[in-house]
Motif scaffolding. Structure first.
Motif, PDB file in Angstrom:
ATOM      1  N   CYS A 147     -53.988  -0.792   6.009  1.00 26.25           N
ATOM      2  CA  CYS A 147     -52.908  -1.456   6.747  1.00 26.25           C
ATOM      3  C   CYS A 147     -51.923  -0.470   7.378  1.00 26.25           C
ATOM      4  O   CYS A 147     -51.032  -0.883   8.112  1.00 26.25           O
ATOM      5  CB  CYS A 147     -52.164  -2.425   5.826  1.00 26.25           C
ATOM      6  SG  CYS A 147     -51.201  -1.596   4.547  1.00 26.25           S
ATOM      7  N   GLY A 148     -52.049   0.812   7.047  1.00 25.58           N
ATOM      8  CA  GLY A 148     -51.180   1.806   7.665  1.00 25.58           C
ATOM      9  C   GLY A 148     -49.782   1.888   7.087  1.00 25.58           C
ATOM     10  O   GLY A 148     -48.916   2.558   7.633  1.00 25.58           O
ATOM     11  N   ARG A 149     -49.554   1.192   5.957  1.00 25.08           N
ATOM     12  CA  ARG A 149     -48.216   1.271   5.359  1.00 25.08           C
ATOM     13  C   ARG A 149     -48.176   2.333   4.253  1.00 25.08           C
ATOM     14  O   ARG A 149     -49.219   2.773   3.772  1.00 25.08           O
ATOM     15  CB  ARG A 149     -47.802  -0.103   4.820  1.00 25.08           C
ATOM     16  CG  ARG A 149     -47.412  -1.027   5.970  1.00 25.08           C
ATOM     17  CD  ARG A 149     -47.286  -2.463   5.553  1.00 25.08           C
ATOM     18  NE  ARG A 149     -48.587  -3.088   5.366  1.00 25.08           N
ATOM     19  CZ  ARG A 149     -48.794  -4.402   5.369  1.00 25.08           C
ATOM     20  NH1 ARG A 149     -47.789  -5.226   5.533  1.00 25.08           N
ATOM     21  NH2 ARG A 149     -50.000  -4.901   5.190  1.00 25.08           N
ATOM     22  N   GLU A 150     -46.937   2.750   3.863  1.00 25.12           N
ATOM     23  CA  GLU A 150     -46.732   3.793   2.851  1.00 25.12           C
ATOM     24  C   GLU A 150     -47.474   3.463   1.554  1.00 25.12           C
ATOM     25  O   GLU A 150     -47.447   2.318   1.111  1.00 25.12           O
ATOM     26  CB  GLU A 150     -45.256   3.865   2.445  1.00 25.12           C
ATOM     27  CG  GLU A 150     -44.272   4.550   3.362  1.00 25.12           C
ATOM     28  CD  GLU A 150     -44.519   6.008   3.685  1.00 25.12           C
ATOM     29  OE1 GLU A 150     -44.990   6.769   2.804  1.00 25.12           O
ATOM     30  OE2 GLU A 150     -44.233   6.389   4.834  1.00 25.12           O
ATOM     31  N   VAL A 151     -48.101   4.465   0.911  1.00 23.26           N
ATOM     32  CA  VAL A 151     -48.639   4.257  -0.426  1.00 23.26           C
ATOM     33  C   VAL A 151     -47.689   4.915  -1.438  1.00 23.26           C
ATOM     34  O   VAL A 151     -46.955   5.829  -1.101  1.00 23.26           O
ATOM     35  CB  VAL A 151     -50.063   4.838  -0.577  1.00 23.26           C
ATOM     36  CG1 VAL A 151     -51.054   4.079   0.271  1.00 23.26           C
ATOM     37  CG2 VAL A 151     -50.089   6.321  -0.229  1.00 23.26           C
ATOM     38  N   THR A 152     -47.712   4.429  -2.696  1.00 19.06           N
ATOM     39  CA  THR A 152     -46.851   4.966  -3.743  1.00 19.06           C
ATOM     40  C   THR A 152     -47.724   5.647  -4.784  1.00 19.06           C
ATOM     41  O   THR A 152     -48.810   5.160  -5.096  1.00 19.06           O
ATOM     42  CB  THR A 152     -46.083   3.825  -4.468  1.00 19.06           C
ATOM     43  OG1 THR A 152     -46.203   2.641  -3.689  1.00 19.06           O
ATOM     44  CG2 THR A 152     -44.644   4.157  -4.714  1.00 19.06           C
ATOM     45  N   SER A 153     -47.197   6.736  -5.347  1.00 16.22           N
ATOM     46  CA  SER A 153     -47.951   7.455  -6.367  1.00 16.22           C
ATOM     47  C   SER A 153     -47.689   6.815  -7.740  1.00 16.22           C
ATOM     48  O   SER A 153     -46.551   6.537  -8.100  1.00 16.22           O
ATOM     49  CB  SER A 153     -47.468   8.904  -6.324  1.00 16.22           C
ATOM     50  OG  SER A 153     -48.058   9.613  -7.322  1.00 16.22           O
ATOM     51  N   ILE A 154     -48.757   6.570  -8.483  1.00 16.76           N
ATOM     52  CA  ILE A 154     -48.635   5.840  -9.753  1.00 16.76           C
ATOM     53  C   ILE A 154     -49.461   6.520 -10.842  1.00 16.76           C
ATOM     54  O   ILE A 154     -50.559   7.007 -10.577  1.00 16.76           O
ATOM     55  CB  ILE A 154     -49.126   4.377  -9.557  1.00 16.76           C
ATOM     56  CG1 ILE A 154     -48.007   3.517  -8.958  1.00 16.76           C
ATOM     57  CG2 ILE A 154     -49.605   3.751 -10.852  1.00 16.76           C
ATOM     58  CD1 ILE A 154     -48.401   2.107  -8.705  1.00 16.76           C
ATOM     59  N   SER A 155     -48.927   6.580 -12.074  1.00 14.92           N
ATOM     60  CA  SER A 155     -49.711   7.079 -13.210  1.00 14.92           C
ATOM     61  C   SER A 155     -49.531   6.101 -14.356  1.00 14.92           C
ATOM     62  O   SER A 155     -48.410   5.857 -14.798  1.00 14.92           O
ATOM     63  CB  SER A 155     -49.208   8.465 -13.616  1.00 14.92           C
ATOM     64  OG  SER A 155     -49.670   8.777 -14.910  1.00 14.92           O
ATOM     65  N   GLU A 156     -50.606   5.533 -14.831  1.00 17.18           N
ATOM     66  CA  GLU A 156     -50.480   4.549 -15.909  1.00 17.18           C
ATOM     67  C   GLU A 156     -51.813   4.328 -16.624  1.00 17.18           C
ATOM     68  O   GLU A 156     -52.873   4.661 -16.115  1.00 17.18           O
ATOM     69  CB  GLU A 156     -49.928   3.223 -15.356  1.00 17.18           C
ATOM     70  CG  GLU A 156     -50.836   2.577 -14.360  1.00 17.18           C
ATOM     71  CD  GLU A 156     -50.169   1.459 -13.563  1.00 17.18           C
ATOM     72  OE1 GLU A 156     -48.940   1.410 -13.487  1.00 17.18           O
ATOM     73  OE2 GLU A 156     -50.916   0.636 -13.016  1.00 17.18           O
ATOM     74  N   GLU A 157     -51.699   3.758 -17.826  1.00 10.37           N
ATOM     75  CA  GLU A 157     -52.866   3.359 -18.606  1.00 10.37           C
ATOM     76  C   GLU A 157     -53.410   2.082 -17.963  1.00 10.37           C
ATOM     77  O   GLU A 157     -52.629   1.216 -17.561  1.00 10.37           O
ATOM     78  CB  GLU A 157     -52.380   3.045 -20.028  1.00 10.37           C
ATOM     79  CG  GLU A 157     -53.448   2.901 -21.060  1.00 10.37           C
ATOM     80  CD  GLU A 157     -53.940   4.256 -21.585  1.00 10.37           C
ATOM     81  OE1 GLU A 157     -55.081   4.315 -22.003  1.00 10.37           O
ATOM     82  OE2 GLU A 157     -53.166   5.235 -21.553  1.00 10.37           O
ATOM     83  N   ASN A 158     -54.730   1.971 -17.840  1.00 10.73           N
ATOM     84  CA  ASN A 158     -55.279   0.741 -17.281  1.00 10.73           C
ATOM     85  C   ASN A 158     -56.675   0.454 -17.806  1.00 10.73           C
ATOM     86  O   ASN A 158     -57.297   1.314 -18.422  1.00 10.73           O
ATOM     87  CB  ASN A 158     -55.325   0.825 -15.749  1.00 10.73           C
ATOM     88  CG  ASN A 158     -54.140   0.123 -15.118  1.00 10.73           C
ATOM     89  OD1 ASN A 158     -53.793  -0.986 -15.507  1.00 10.73           O
ATOM     90  ND2 ASN A 158     -53.486   0.788 -14.182  1.00 10.73           N
ATOM     91  N   TYR A 159     -57.147  -0.763 -17.535  1.00  6.76           N
ATOM     92  CA  TYR A 159     -58.510  -1.148 -17.900  1.00  6.76           C
ATOM     93  C   TYR A 159     -59.424  -1.032 -16.690  1.00  6.76           C
ATOM     94  O   TYR A 159     -59.020  -1.312 -15.565  1.00  6.76           O
ATOM     95  CB  TYR A 159     -58.523  -2.586 -18.436  1.00  6.76           C
ATOM     96  CG  TYR A 159     -57.997  -2.664 -19.844  1.00  6.76           C
ATOM     97  CD1 TYR A 159     -58.862  -2.544 -20.933  1.00  6.76           C
ATOM     98  CD2 TYR A 159     -56.636  -2.838 -20.086  1.00  6.76           C
ATOM     99  CE1 TYR A 159     -58.378  -2.595 -22.233  1.00  6.76           C
ATOM    100  CE2 TYR A 159     -56.138  -2.892 -21.375  1.00  6.76           C
ATOM    101  CZ  TYR A 159     -57.015  -2.768 -22.455  1.00  6.76           C
ATOM    102  OH  TYR A 159     -56.534  -2.817 -23.730  1.00  6.76           O
TER     103      TYR A 159
END
Ligand code: MSP
Length: 522
Positions: A147-159
């Motif tokens: 979509c060309g919009r800003e992405v955010t950096s994320i660090s987390e536990e996930n499944y």
């Protein structure tokens, strides 16, 4: 031969305002469902709304209300739009319904128990509007490649779901089932995508960050990733888990836009495989309606609101344009001029005039009743052959989802009848001794018109119902609006609707004014 036909549309993001992209897929599914009912197939048509996720949560927060209340209000816009477009869905599923959530939980529990789901720390770039993770390689100058919009950096536990394990199997399935992904160009695109290693799929979001989702049954600290939740709608609506071999699963046809091809052909297929369930027969990706070079949609601010156009041109003309102008699978240019062009040329001129002439002549030369055929010349026989060919070709085209072609075949018949009337000129013959051929000309034209109206009724249920009412076939002009021709409902459906000879001599006509008035443009 009757068959079973289960067709679905994507479930639409409840936050969006219904636009022409949504309207197109829904009208396409509706038209197909109506055709299959006409063919006598047992038919099921599902649409609905995708209601979980960050965007919905944020929109509700902004309004200071609960997300559920927000969804309950927003979903009405889709329901209203589909009512206005005379959509005949058998079911409307919302992902916030308990019947859906139950099946999502069941699949998650099952996959977790089988070891198909595991937990891991995850670092990635995240696009909030699309609710998708990207790798640094995917993003374009810090922006989402979709979509060309800003992405955010994320660090987390996930499944994670072990999607990667199914890569070889999926390639094999697609290769050995040419009907699975259509059109062929999209199938090749998916096979191309599968040349790169297929990773596992992150299927959770921490509840601390996202509250508005289905909690993982084995860890309430997380909710289900919105796509994992949404895709299951196709199954939960028919509760396929309780009857996997039952009548409605697997689906016959998932209609989608080309932008959601990967989620359907890769995520959904591998999810089903891991759950031990059969795959849908066909996933068909259609193209986009474009304005200039740009996709029409809410985020681009150039959305044409179907409801606005409906008020102006009516549901039937609008549906006709969508179905006639887009070759399923390709992009199409949207313009109001093109819509007006179709109305004037095809609907007012070809179809409307044909009906008008036949009605007027039957009124003037045959006492307003369908005359009996009295002798067939080759020129008359030609129309019968043309009509039978049109039916055959149109039925095949519909079964292969080439609707523009089914429509075009039918219009060739209508145009041929107009020419036939010119050639036979009943207005001249009527003045001659014995009025040679007049009765036959009128009976043949009326019957060809009846067949054309039946063939076009899934596209234009209201106007074709009106034509058939005027021709004396239907008692009620609006008999086709809600469901179309449908077996087993008593009354109007017969198994020879598409066979030549359905209009008995002596049937009284009910002539009326222009079917589609011309749109004057200055
Ligand atoms: N919620 C997801 C689908 C989940 S299905 C399990 C979603 N929703 S959506 O509302 O954004 O889009 C639904 C459909 O609209 C997509 O198939 C998309 O291709 C289609 N269209 C959106 N804009 C379009 C056009 N301009 N033209 C044609 N269809 C396009 O994605």
């Amino acid at each position: 031969m009757s068959a079973s036909f289960y067709v679905t549309t994507p479930i639409y993001y409840v936050n969006d305002e219904p636009h022409i992209g949504h309207a197109y897929t829904t009208v396409l599914a509706d038209t197909l469902a109506r055709f299959h009912r006409l063919f006598g197939d047992s038919t099921r048509f599902l649409t609905g709304t995708d209601e979980h996720g960050q965007k919905v949560q944020q929109a509700a927060e902004k309004r200071g209300i609960e997300p559920q209340q927000h969804c309950d209000e927003m979903v009405e816009r889709f329901r209203a739009a589909w009512r206005r477009l005379e959509i005949s869905q058998d079911d409307f599923i919302r992902t916030t319904e308990e019947r859906h959530q139950r099946v999502v939980r069941r699949i998650l529990t099952d996959l977790h128990a089988k070891g198909e789901i595991y937990t891991q720390r995850y670092e990635g770039l995240y696009c909030v509007p699309d609710e998708r993770f990207w790798t640094p390689k995917d993003v374009v100058e810090g922006k989402c490649p979709l979509c060309g919009r800003e992405v955010t950096s994320i660090s987390e536990e996930n499944y994670f779901f072990r999607m990667g394990n199914y890569q070889e199997w999926l390639i094999e399935h697609i290769s050995s089932h040419p009907e699975f992904i259509q059109p062929e160009s999209r199938r090749n695109e998916v096979l191309g995508f599968l040349k790169k290693p297929l990773g596992d799929l992150c299927i959770s979001r921490p509840a601390s960050r996202l509250r508005w989702g289905i909690p993982l049954p084995f860890d309430p600290g997380f909710v289900t990733y919105v796509w994992f939740d949404a895709l299951i709608n196709y199954l939960s609506a028919v509760d396929g888990l309780q009857s996997p071999g039952g009548p409605w699963w697997p689906a016959t046809l998932h209609l989608i836009g080309k932008d959601i091809l990967t989620t359907h052909s890769v995520y959904w297929s591998t999810m089903l495989r891991a759950a031990g369930l059969p795959l849908p027969r066909t996933i068909l990706a259609h193209g986009w309606w474009l304005v200039g070079e740009t996709k029409m949609g809410k985020s681009l601010g150039n959305a044409v609101k179907p409801l606005d156009l409906l008020e102006v041109y009516g549901a039937d003309a609008f549906r006709y344009f969508l179905m006639r102008d887009m070759v399923v699978g390709q992009d199409s240019e949207w313009s109001e001029e093109a819509l007006i062009g179709r109305i004037n040329a095809d609907l007012a001129n070809d179809l409307g005039n044909c009906l008008n002439r036949v009605e007027r002549m039957i009124q003037n030369y045959a006492g307003a009743k369908v005359p009996a055929v009295s002798g067939m010349e080759p020129v008359d026989q030609e129309i019968v052959v043309l009509a039978e060919t049109a039916v055959r070709t149109a039925v095949t085209a519909v079964r292969e989802v080439r609707l523009h072609q089914a429509i075009e075949e039918t219009f060739q018949l209508v145009r041929a009848v107009n020419k036939y009337l010119e050639v036979k000129a009943p207005w001249k013959a009527v003045k001659q001794e014995g009025q040679p051929g007049v009765a036959t000309t009128l009976a043949v034209s009326a019957e060809a018109l009846r067949l054309a109206a039946v063939l076009l009724s899934p596209v234009m249920p209201r106007k074709c119902g009106e034509v058939l009412h005027r021709l004396g076939v239907l008692d009620q002009p609006d008999a086709l609006v809600t469901r179309g021709f449908e077996a087993g409902t008593g009354g109007i459906w017969t198994d020879d609707l598409l066979r030549w000879g359905g209009l008995p001599p002596g049937t009284p006509l009910r002539p009326a004014g222009p079917l589609f008035p011309r749109i004057e443009t200055t």
